[in-house]
Design an enzyme around this catalytic site. Structure first.
Site, PDB file in Angstrom:
ATOM      1  N   ALA A  66       0.875  -1.175   0.000  1.00  0.00           N
ATOM      2  CA  ALA A  66       0.000   0.000   0.000  1.00  0.00           C
ATOM      3  C   ALA A  66       0.910   1.222   0.000  1.00  0.00           C
ATOM      4  O   ALA A  66       2.100   1.132   0.319  1.00  0.00           O
ATOM      5  CB  ALA A  66      -0.875  -0.014   1.249  1.00  0.00           C
ATOM      6  N   GLY A 105       0.580  -5.117   0.615  1.00  0.00           N
ATOM      7  CA  GLY A 105      -0.604  -5.095  -0.240  1.00  0.00           C
ATOM      8  C   GLY A 105      -0.319  -5.678  -1.607  1.00  0.00           C
ATOM      9  O   GLY A 105      -1.215  -6.206  -2.268  1.00  0.00           O
ATOM     10  N   GLU A 108      -0.678  -9.281  -1.219  1.00  0.00           N
ATOM     11  CA  GLU A 108      -2.101  -9.545  -0.953  1.00  0.00           C
ATOM     12  C   GLU A 108      -2.912  -9.475  -2.240  1.00  0.00           C
ATOM     13  O   GLU A 108      -3.812 -10.270  -2.468  1.00  0.00           O
ATOM     14  CB  GLU A 108      -2.628  -8.546   0.080  1.00  0.00           C
ATOM     15  N   GLU A 128       4.229  -5.630   6.957  1.00  0.00           N
ATOM     16  CA  GLU A 128       3.469  -4.606   7.660  1.00  0.00           C
ATOM     17  C   GLU A 128       3.832  -4.509   9.141  1.00  0.00           C
ATOM     18  O   GLU A 128       3.794  -3.443   9.731  1.00  0.00           O
ATOM     19  CB  GLU A 128       1.970  -4.873   7.530  1.00  0.00           C
TER      20      GLU A 128
HETATM   21  N1  T1G Z   1       4.715   3.389   0.051  1.00  0.00           N
HETATM   22  C1  T1G Z   1       5.224   4.579  -0.343  1.00  0.00           C
HETATM   23  N2  T1G Z   1       6.524   4.781  -0.645  1.00  0.00           N
HETATM   24  C2  T1G Z   1       7.350   3.725  -0.544  1.00  0.00           C
HETATM   25  C3  T1G Z   1       6.899   2.450  -0.140  1.00  0.00           C
HETATM   26  C4  T1G Z   1       5.513   2.311   0.158  1.00  0.00           C
HETATM   27  N3  T1G Z   1       4.987   1.147   0.526  1.00  0.00           N
HETATM   28  N4  T1G Z   1       7.977   1.619  -0.132  1.00  0.00           N
HETATM   29  C5  T1G Z   1       9.032   2.342  -0.518  1.00  0.00           C
HETATM   30  N5  T1G Z   1       8.666   3.606  -0.767  1.00  0.00           N
HETATM   31  C6  T1G Z   1       9.535   4.700  -1.237  1.00  0.00           C
HETATM   32  C7  T1G Z   1      10.624   5.012  -0.227  1.00  0.00           C
HETATM   33  O1  T1G Z   1      10.131   5.936   0.739  1.00  0.00           O
HETATM   34  C8  T1G Z   1      11.680   5.627  -1.132  1.00  0.00           C
HETATM   35  O2  T1G Z   1      11.245   6.943  -1.413  1.00  0.00           O
HETATM   36  C9  T1G Z   1      11.545   4.828  -2.417  1.00  0.00           C
HETATM   37  O3  T1G Z   1      10.230   4.232  -2.392  1.00  0.00           O
HETATM   38  C10 T1G Z   1      12.565   3.723  -2.542  1.00  0.00           C
HETATM   39  O4  T1G Z   1      12.467   2.961  -1.328  1.00  0.00           O
HETATM   40  C11 T1G Z   1      -2.799  -3.055   3.161  1.00  0.00           C
HETATM   41  C12 T1G Z   1      -1.186  -1.771   4.895  1.00  0.00           C
HETATM   42  C13 T1G Z   1      10.251  -2.042  -1.477  1.00  0.00           C
HETATM   43  C14 T1G Z   1      12.130  -3.273  -0.346  1.00  0.00           C
HETATM   44  O5  T1G Z   1       6.285  -2.077   4.063  1.00  0.00           O
HETATM   45  O6  T1G Z   1      10.595  -2.332   2.170  1.00  0.00           O
HETATM   46  O7  T1G Z   1       0.854  -2.794   2.234  1.00  0.00           O
HETATM   47  O8  T1G Z   1      13.249   8.196  -0.485  1.00  0.00           O
HETATM   48  O9  T1G Z   1      14.809   3.400  -0.571  1.00  0.00           O
HETATM   49  O10 T1G Z   1      16.015  -0.009  -0.809  1.00  0.00           O
HETATM   50  O11 T1G Z   1      -1.651  -4.848   4.064  1.00  0.00           O
HETATM   51  O12 T1G Z   1      11.166   0.298  -0.017  1.00  0.00           O
HETATM   52  O13 T1G Z   1      13.121   7.595  -2.926  1.00  0.00           O
HETATM   53  O14 T1G Z   1      11.564   9.330  -1.969  1.00  0.00           O
HETATM   54  O15 T1G Z   1      13.401   1.557   0.485  1.00  0.00           O
HETATM   55  O16 T1G Z   1      15.128  -0.552  -3.148  1.00  0.00           O
HETATM   56  C15 T1G Z   1       3.817  -2.688   3.099  1.00  0.00           C
HETATM   57  C16 T1G Z   1       8.175  -0.960   2.313  1.00  0.00           C
HETATM   58  C17 T1G Z   1       3.140  -1.352   3.118  1.00  0.00           C
HETATM   59  C18 T1G Z   1       7.378  -2.190   1.949  1.00  0.00           C
HETATM   60  C19 T1G Z   1      12.566  -1.272  -1.768  1.00  0.00           C
HETATM   61  N6  T1G Z   1       5.023  -2.630   2.306  1.00  0.00           N
HETATM   62  N7  T1G Z   1       9.228  -0.732   1.353  1.00  0.00           N
HETATM   63  O17 T1G Z   1      13.759  -1.005  -1.081  1.00  0.00           O
HETATM   64  O18 T1G Z   1      14.241   1.357  -1.907  1.00  0.00           O
HETATM   65  S1  T1G Z   1       1.727  -1.350   4.162  1.00  0.00           S
HETATM   66  C20 T1G Z   1       6.182  -2.287   2.874  1.00  0.00           C
HETATM   67  C21 T1G Z   1      10.396  -1.424   1.399  1.00  0.00           C
HETATM   68  C22 T1G Z   1       0.643  -2.402   3.362  1.00  0.00           C
HETATM   69  C23 T1G Z   1      -1.445  -3.671   3.338  1.00  0.00           C
HETATM   70  C24 T1G Z   1      -0.522  -2.854   4.156  1.00  0.00           C
HETATM   71  C25 T1G Z   1      11.454  -1.000   0.423  1.00  0.00           C
HETATM   72  C26 T1G Z   1      11.582  -1.925  -0.797  1.00  0.00           C
HETATM   73  P1  T1G Z   1      12.364   8.077  -1.715  1.00  0.00           P
HETATM   74  P2  T1G Z   1      13.780   2.319  -0.720  1.00  0.00           P
HETATM   75  P3  T1G Z   1      14.876  -0.094  -1.765  1.00  0.00           P
END
Ligand code: T1G
Length: 693
Positions: A66, A105, A108, A128
């Protein structure tokens, strides 16, 4: 190919529709993505020519979750669960084509497809929990139905990324495609599904694995027990477990309701806000306003380390782990030998735990060359000094290195406190001098304070930050000042902890309050662990502090079986009547008024002066942003992630409250509690550290 909107395309290859997400950087499920996907699936379902649908993403990864930037804002557009219903109820086979990191998400959504194809480099996960939440779009109900309850408990409460081959073995992925040929393989899979009229397989209808766990509550009880320490203080892991219990004991739709309830509860709580803040803070920290991303860097292919002690050895391991050859120099053969054997022993222990092979150990050791002369560092690109914490010794080393190493080589000091400018002045190349403050054990702790001296050139800073990433560290750029950021704030907590003991608290009271707050251990247990005799000398000791008295009694901490605490054979700490007696005698001699001190005062006295010191670090320009200071404390000192960091916590408590307490203590105990100008200003303006840009 038709653009459904600016982030979603819909095309058709023969009888197969292809829906493509293109929403950099990680194809997060923003409102635009959800809206476009819903429209695209509706169109493909209604198109008589379309017999199956492939969902695929451009860029570096399949949907990675998400859109976290939308959290805390009013919901916009179609909800994620509604989109999932559209996908799952599509009357034609839907194949999700995965690459990169299919997370949260994203996974999912993929679980609502009927089939999943992935390239071998793909990783899948539900992380999450790491941002204080739980998979809120059916992940807790669908994942156990595919991989089983035990694996789902592990994946969802750890948030770990699982490699594609393991996912395939668990049935989470139906087919592994050749690397780089995902689209082709997904189309072929779709055509085969049509040709073989394969069923529209819905994960929600597959109940065997959850039913098998029904009537076995011990699965959950044992899991909770085995992970109690890891989950201590966090709310999200327990909520995840309860969702999976619901998947076992309730029909799917009721389980989905339970998941929603628990998700909303977490989202409303402060822990998820703190952990999402930490997530973004650890990405913000790499952005240095006056060092542009295109600043040239110095190639680092050979590293030299001066000093093979605990720090030098640990630092060397970081580079060997990253495949970078290291020459490590000591003055005496026996010290060098000892240093190299400690490194080998660390690797062997890791191999014994199955985290690396014997071959890996040898490969790492081959990258480490010992030497007894600084001359062997002449061709290194970066030399890190890790000698005794004494300015004269360090300056002498830098003077010598400056005359030996090639032009353009970077000279770094690992000092924890000393003035990097003074060290730089000992050389003819101050623009190539920087601080790289590793935290012990240096091969384990993620934090690296990169200390920018007055003359440090931008390419050197850019190189240090880039290198930190390469060796798996999280780097925070700080300015020169006694203790930089972390230790400077730690000194505030240490001073107050010691003072509280003289005023009436016992060391174990202070430690209990801080561990209940969420630290892995309190300051006195930490001191016992590190050794009370660090920097102590028998010759000059004169029983002037409780610590000196303990050392004089040979109670030097865990290593002597006693320090502030008494330790049994398993090194379990027990409050010591001997220490209590020493403290009472001390109080009597000092004439201090002894009183009962509340847990609340203990916590505030230890934490608020740290927050105030952090404000001073900010206003002196020794840290770029408040969240950088929090990254230091989250990754170097065990600050509980669900409390964001000292600066986030100050904002959470209210800076006006912090200021009021600091002023009260200043009037009672003196100017160590004088509030920083920044704290006063923000409190007066009802603003937060987060507002300071
Ligand atoms: N939403 C918005 N921005 C995100 C994002 C996300 N989920 N994930 C990464 N970014 C942005 C991050 O801030 C950075 O921005 C850029 O992307 C590169 O990220 C309903 C509620 C995918 C393994 O928790 O683990 O789904 O600084 O530097 O090292 O159940 O990002 O460039 O402006 O980390 O290559 C669940 C979180 C969400 C994954 C990539 N998903 N992300 O790593 O790049 S909650 C997560 C990561 C959800 C549902 C629930 C990592 C990555 P900027 P990065 P990376």
């Amino acid at each position: 190919m038709t653009a459904v909107n600016d982030v979603i395309d819909l095309s058709r290859e023969g009888e197969i529709a292809v829906i493509t997400v293109n929403s950099p950087p990680v194809n997060a499920l923003s409102a635009r993505v959800r809206e476009g996907l819903t429209e695209a699936f509706r169109k493909a379902a209604a198109d008589g020519e379309t017999k199956a649908i492939v969902l695929i993403c451009d860029g570096k990864t399949f949907i990675a979750g998400a859109d976290i930037t939308e959290f805390g804002k009013p919901p916009v557009g179609i909800g994620l669960r509604d989109l999932e219903d559209v996908i799952e109820c599509t009357p034609k086979p839907v194949i999700a084509a995965l690459h990169g990191t299919a997370l949260g998400g994203g996974l999912e959504v993929a679980l609502c497809a009927h089939y999943r194809v992935a390239v071998p480099s793909t990783k899948c996960g539900l992380p999450e929990v790491n941002i204080g939440l739980l998979p809120g779009a059916g992940g807790t109900q669908r994942l156990p139905r595919i991989v089983g309850v035990e694996m789902a408990l592990d994946m969802i409460t750890s948030g770990r990324h699982v490699p594609a081959n393991q996912c395939a073995a668990m049935g989470l992925i139906d087919e592994l495609a050749p690397e780089g040929r995902l689209r082709e393989a997904a189309l072929a899979f779709a055509r085969k599904a049509v040709a073989e009229t394969r069923p529209l397989r819905k994960v929600r209808d597959s109940n065997a694995k959850v039913e098998a766990a029904r009537g076995h509550p011990e699965i959950f009880a044992n899991f909770r027990k085995a992970n109690a320490r890891r989950f201590r203080g966090f709310k999200a892991p327990e909520a995840c477990i309860q969702c999976i219990e619901a998947a076992v004991n309730l029909p799917f739709d009721e389980g989905m309701k339970r998941e929603r309830e628990l998700f909303v509860e977490l989202q409303k709580g402060s822990q998820s806000k703190a952990q999402q803040y930490a997530f973004f803070a650890e990405r913000e920290v790499w952005k240095i306003p006056d060092v542009p991303v295109d600043t040239p860097t110095v190639p680092v292919n050979r590293v030299g380390i001066v000093g093979a002690g605990t720090m030098g050895g640990g630092i060397a391991m970081n580079f060997a782990n990253a495949g970078i050859p290291v020459t490590i120099v000591e003055a005496k053969p026996e010290a060098l030998e000892r240093g190299l054997s400690v490194i080998r022993r660390n690797y062997v222990n890791t191999a014994r735990k199955g985290r690396m092979t014997g071959g890996d150990v040898e490969k790492r050791m081959e990258l480490l060359k010992g030497s007894l002369t600084l001359d062997d560092l002449a061709n290194c690109d970066l030399i890190i000094e890790a000698v005794f914490e004494n300015m004269d010794i360090k300056k002498d080393v830098f003077r010598k290195l400056d005359a030996i190493v090639k032009p353009g080589a970077i000279l770094a000091t690992n000092t924890s406190y000393l003035d990097t400018n003074e060290i730089a002045r000992a050389t003819q190349r101050p623009e190539f001098v920087i601080g790289l403050h590793f935290f012990s054990p240096a091969n384990v702790m993620r934090l690296l304070e990169v200390v920018r001296a007055d003359k440090t050139a931008n390419p050197v800073i850019a190189t240090a930050m880039q290198l930190a990433k390469r060796i798996g560290k999280i780097a925070v750029l700080v300015g020169v000042g006694y203790g930089f950021a972390g230790n400077r704030m730690l000194a505030q907590r240490q001073r107050e902890a010691n003072r509280l003991v003289l005023e009436g608290a016992m060391p174990w009271d202070v430690d209990r309050v801080l561990t209940e707050f969420g630290f892995p251990m309190g300051p006195f247990q930490m001191s016992d662990l590190a050794g009370l005799d660090l920097g102590w000398s028998k010759e000059t000791s004169k029983s002037s502090t409780i610590r000196e008295v303990l050392c004089e009694m040979d109670r030097r901490g865990q290593k002597t079986g006693a320090g502030f605490y008494d330790y049994d054979e398993n090194r379990t700490p027990k409050p010591s009547p001997i220490t209590a007696k020493i403290i009472e005698d001390f109080r009597a001699r000092s004439g201090a008024a002894v009183r009962q001190i509340s847990d609340e005062e203990i916590l505030e006295r230890c934490i608020y002066p740290m927050i105030n010191e952090g404000a001073k670090i900010l206003e002196e320009g020794k840290a770029i942003r408040a969240s950088d200071i929090d990254v230091v404390w989250l990754n170097g000192y065990g600050w509980p992630r669900y409390r964001g960091g000292p600066m986030w916590y100050g904002d959470f408590i209210g800076l006006d409250k912090v200021l009021a307490r600091m002023r009260e203590w200043q009037s009672q105990m003196g100017d160590e509690f004088k509030a920083s100008a920044l704290l006063e200003r923000l409190a007066a303006e009802h603003r937060t550290f987060g507002d300071v840009k």
